[in-house]
Design a protein around this motif. Structure first.
Motif, mmCIF file in Angstrom:
data_model
loop_
_atom_site.group_PDB
_atom_site.id
_atom_site.type_symbol
_atom_site.label_atom_id
_atom_site.label_comp_id
_atom_site.label_asym_id
_atom_site.label_seq_id
_atom_site.Cartn_x
_atom_site.Cartn_y
_atom_site.Cartn_z
ATOM 1 N N LYS A 1 0.719 -1.228 -0.055
ATOM 2 C CA LYS A 1 0.003 0.103 -0.024
ATOM 3 C C LYS A 1 1.000 1.350 -0.134
ATOM 4 C CE LYS A 1 -3.937 -2.299 2.553
ATOM 5 N NZ LYS A 1 -4.662 -2.083 3.832
ATOM 6 N N TYR B 1 2.210 1.551 -3.518
ATOM 7 C CA TYR B 1 1.202 2.167 -4.487
ATOM 8 C C TYR B 1 0.852 3.751 -4.114
ATOM 9 C CZ TYR B 1 -3.629 3.233 -6.204
ATOM 10 O OH TYR B 1 -4.610 3.331 -7.016
ATOM 11 N N ASN B 2 1.105 4.116 -2.925
ATOM 12 C CA ASN B 2 0.789 5.631 -2.554
ATOM 13 C C ASN B 2 1.873 6.518 -3.201
ATOM 14 O OD1 ASN B 2 -1.961 5.707 -1.769
ATOM 15 N ND2 ASN B 2 -1.244 4.790 0.380
#
Length: 134
Positions: A80, A83-84
């Protein structure tokens, strides 16, 4: 980069006090970089805290299984995070913060004791981050 070590004496689970000096320095660097908002930092910390709470609850019944379940969740959190950091992501350019969390999570995956120490370290960085004006 040297491996992140939390313990002065691993056998006694005695934390190294320099961990908190490192936490303060890192928080200053993250704040100076100016690419991460306090709400973003809090969100990652909240996710880690939820994992910690589940781990502590499950550990009472089956410590080995609890840690085996925790490690993939930590890997998912790293995914995550990655992804950010995409080109239009909310953590684009937050290199210091992203490197800090990746390094901390990797260290936390070594053992249950390292995970609990990692939580204290991340909490200290967050507290110092707030203290330094973010």
């Amino acid at each position: 980069m040297a491996e992140l070590v939390f313990f002065q004496d691993r056998t006694k689970e005695l934390l190294d006090p320099t961990v908190f000096a490192r936490a303060e320095q890192l928080a200053q660097e993250i704040a100076q970089e100016g690419k991460v908002k306090s709400s973003q930092f809090r969100n990652y910390f909240a996710e880690l805290r939820a994992l910690e709470n589940r781990f502590l609850k499950e550990r009472r019944h089956d410590p080995d299984k609890a840690f085996r379940r925790l490690v993939p969740e930590l890997e998912l959190l790293k995914a995550k995070l990655a992804y950010n950091t995409r080109s239009n992501g909310p953590l684009k350019g937050a290199t210091t913060f992203v490197n800090f969390l990746n390094e901390a999570i990797d260290a936390g995956k070594r053992s249950p004791e390292d995970f609990l120490a990692m939580m204290k370290y991340v909490e200290a960085v967050l507290a110092y981050f707030y203290a330094h004006g973010r």
